[in-house]
Scaffold this motif. Structure first.
Motif, PDB file in Angstrom:
ATOM      1  N   CYS A  99      -3.058  -2.002  -5.076  1.00 48.63           N
ATOM      2  CA  CYS A  99      -2.134  -2.833  -4.283  1.00 48.63           C
ATOM      3  C   CYS A  99      -2.228  -4.307  -4.678  1.00 48.63           C
ATOM      4  N   PHE A 100      -1.114  -4.868  -5.111  1.00 49.41           N
ATOM      5  CA  PHE A 100      -1.054  -6.266  -5.537  1.00 49.41           C
ATOM      6  C   PHE A 100      -1.476  -7.215  -4.414  1.00 49.41           C
ATOM      7  N   ILE A 101      -1.002  -6.936  -3.217  1.00 50.15           N
ATOM      8  CA  ILE A 101      -1.254  -7.852  -2.104  1.00 50.15           C
ATOM      9  C   ILE A 101      -2.707  -7.737  -1.642  1.00 50.15           C
ATOM     10  N   ALA A 102      -3.204  -6.517  -1.468  1.00 49.64           N
ATOM     11  CA  ALA A 102      -4.604  -6.341  -1.049  1.00 49.64           C
ATOM     12  C   ALA A 102      -5.567  -6.951  -2.064  1.00 49.64           C
ATOM     13  N   ASN A 103      -5.196  -6.916  -3.340  1.00 45.03           N
ATOM     14  CA  ASN A 103      -6.029  -7.520  -4.385  1.00 45.03           C
ATOM     15  C   ASN A 103      -5.991  -9.046  -4.349  1.00 45.03           C
ATOM     16  N   SER A 104      -5.107  -9.607  -3.543  1.00 50.83           N
ATOM     17  CA  SER A 104      -4.920 -11.056  -3.507  1.00 50.83           C
ATOM     18  C   SER A 104      -5.509 -11.714  -2.263  1.00 50.83           C
ATOM     19  N   HIS A 159       0.838  -1.201   0.000  1.00 51.77           N
ATOM     20  CA  HIS A 159       0.000   0.000   0.000  1.00 51.77           C
ATOM     21  C   HIS A 159       0.878   1.259   0.000  1.00 51.77           C
ATOM     22  N   MET A 160       1.881   1.275   0.874  1.00 54.67           N
ATOM     23  CA  MET A 160       2.757   2.441   0.968  1.00 54.67           C
ATOM     24  C   MET A 160       3.463   2.717  -0.358  1.00 54.67           C
ATOM     25  N   LEU A 161       3.992   1.679  -0.996  1.00 52.27           N
ATOM     26  CA  LEU A 161       4.743   1.880  -2.236  1.00 52.27           C
ATOM     27  C   LEU A 161       3.842   2.420  -3.345  1.00 52.27           C
ATOM     28  N   TRP A 162       2.612   1.937  -3.441  1.00 56.01           N
ATOM     29  CA  TRP A 162       1.667   2.495  -4.413  1.00 56.01           C
ATOM     30  C   TRP A 162       1.331   3.938  -4.055  1.00 56.01           C
ATOM     31  N   TYR A 163       1.109   4.195  -2.777  1.00 54.73           N
ATOM     32  CA  TYR A 163       0.750   5.546  -2.342  1.00 54.73           C
ATOM     33  C   TYR A 163       1.860   6.542  -2.690  1.00 54.73           C
ATOM     34  N   LEU A 164       3.094   6.206  -2.376  1.00 58.56           N
ATOM     35  CA  LEU A 164       4.223   7.103  -2.683  1.00 58.56           C
ATOM     36  C   LEU A 164       4.316   7.349  -4.189  1.00 58.56           C
ATOM     37  N   HIS A 165       4.110   6.307  -4.977  1.00 61.53           N
ATOM     38  CA  HIS A 165       4.129   6.426  -6.435  1.00 61.53           C
ATOM     39  C   HIS A 165       3.057   7.408  -6.917  1.00 61.53           C
ATOM     40  N   LEU A 166       1.838   7.220  -6.400  1.00 57.96           N
ATOM     41  CA  LEU A 166       0.732   8.083  -6.815  1.00 57.96           C
ATOM     42  C   LEU A 166       0.975   9.536  -6.400  1.00 57.96           C
ATOM     43  N   CYS A 167       1.499   9.739  -5.206  1.00 60.04           N
ATOM     44  CA  CYS A 167       1.801  11.101  -4.755  1.00 60.04           C
ATOM     45  C   CYS A 167       2.855  11.750  -5.647  1.00 60.04           C
ATOM     46  N   ALA A 168       3.893  11.012  -5.985  1.00 62.59           N
ATOM     47  CA  ALA A 168       4.953  11.550  -6.839  1.00 62.59           C
ATOM     48  C   ALA A 168       4.403  11.956  -8.204  1.00 62.59           C
TER      49      ALA A 168
END
Length: 161
Positions: free
Chosen positions: A139-144, A72-81
């Motif tokens: 999120c790959f993991i949350a989707n799984s 979740h964090m890695l997707w969030y940071l990507h989206l913010c950037a």
């Protein structure tokens, strides 16, 4: 049919808890193991102390929760950037609830992510909060997983100067 990219992941789990009798009895062995990924330091693991594990080592449940939180964090940071929201600090104090059944099996019933995010002055606070929902959708993991992953973010704006 949609075009999908395929990504493969490989790990090794090495049991290190043989005390000389193997699994001769339930109490005759440790649950200690190493999680090995080629080219990276090993992670020392065990089971949860409730299941005769070593409390000083990571257990699968903690690592599972950490995987959800990190994704979740890695997707969030990507989206913010991508939208020029400058994140200067991110801390998630995630929690998960696992239910153990009478036969000893169990399953996670829920995960709650509680990211505390600090953004630079001038960043859009409302958009910063809304991007958590998009991060969750990606999120790959949350989707799984087959249980709810909830997110209750807190956004702070850093002091300028």
């Amino acid at each position: 049919m949609a075009n999908h990219k395929t990504h493969q992941y490989h790990t090794q789990i090495l049991w290190t808890g043989n005390l000389g009798q193997g699994t001769g009895s339930y109490k005759a062995y440790e649950r200690s193991h190493q999680i090995i990924v080629e080219g990276k330091p090993p992670i020392l693991g065990s089971s949860d102390p409730a299941f005769r594990g070593d409390h000083t080592k990571h257990n699968p449940e903690e690592l599972f929760l950490a995987s959800i939180s990190a994704c979740h964090m890695l997707w969030y940071l990507h989206l913010c950037a991508k939208v020029a929201i400058v994140v200067t600090h991110y801390l998630d104090q995630a929690s998960g609830t696992m239910l153990e059944t009478e036969d000893g099996s169990g399953h996670f019933a829920e995960v709650l992510l509680k990211p505390m995010v600090t953004i630079a002055p001038g960043s859009d606070t409302q958009q910063a909060e809304q991007l958590h929902e998009q991060a969750h959708q990606l999120c790959f993991i949350a989707n799984s997983v087959n249980f709810p992953v909830l997110c209750k973010p807190t956004i702070h704006v850093a002091h300028s100067g």
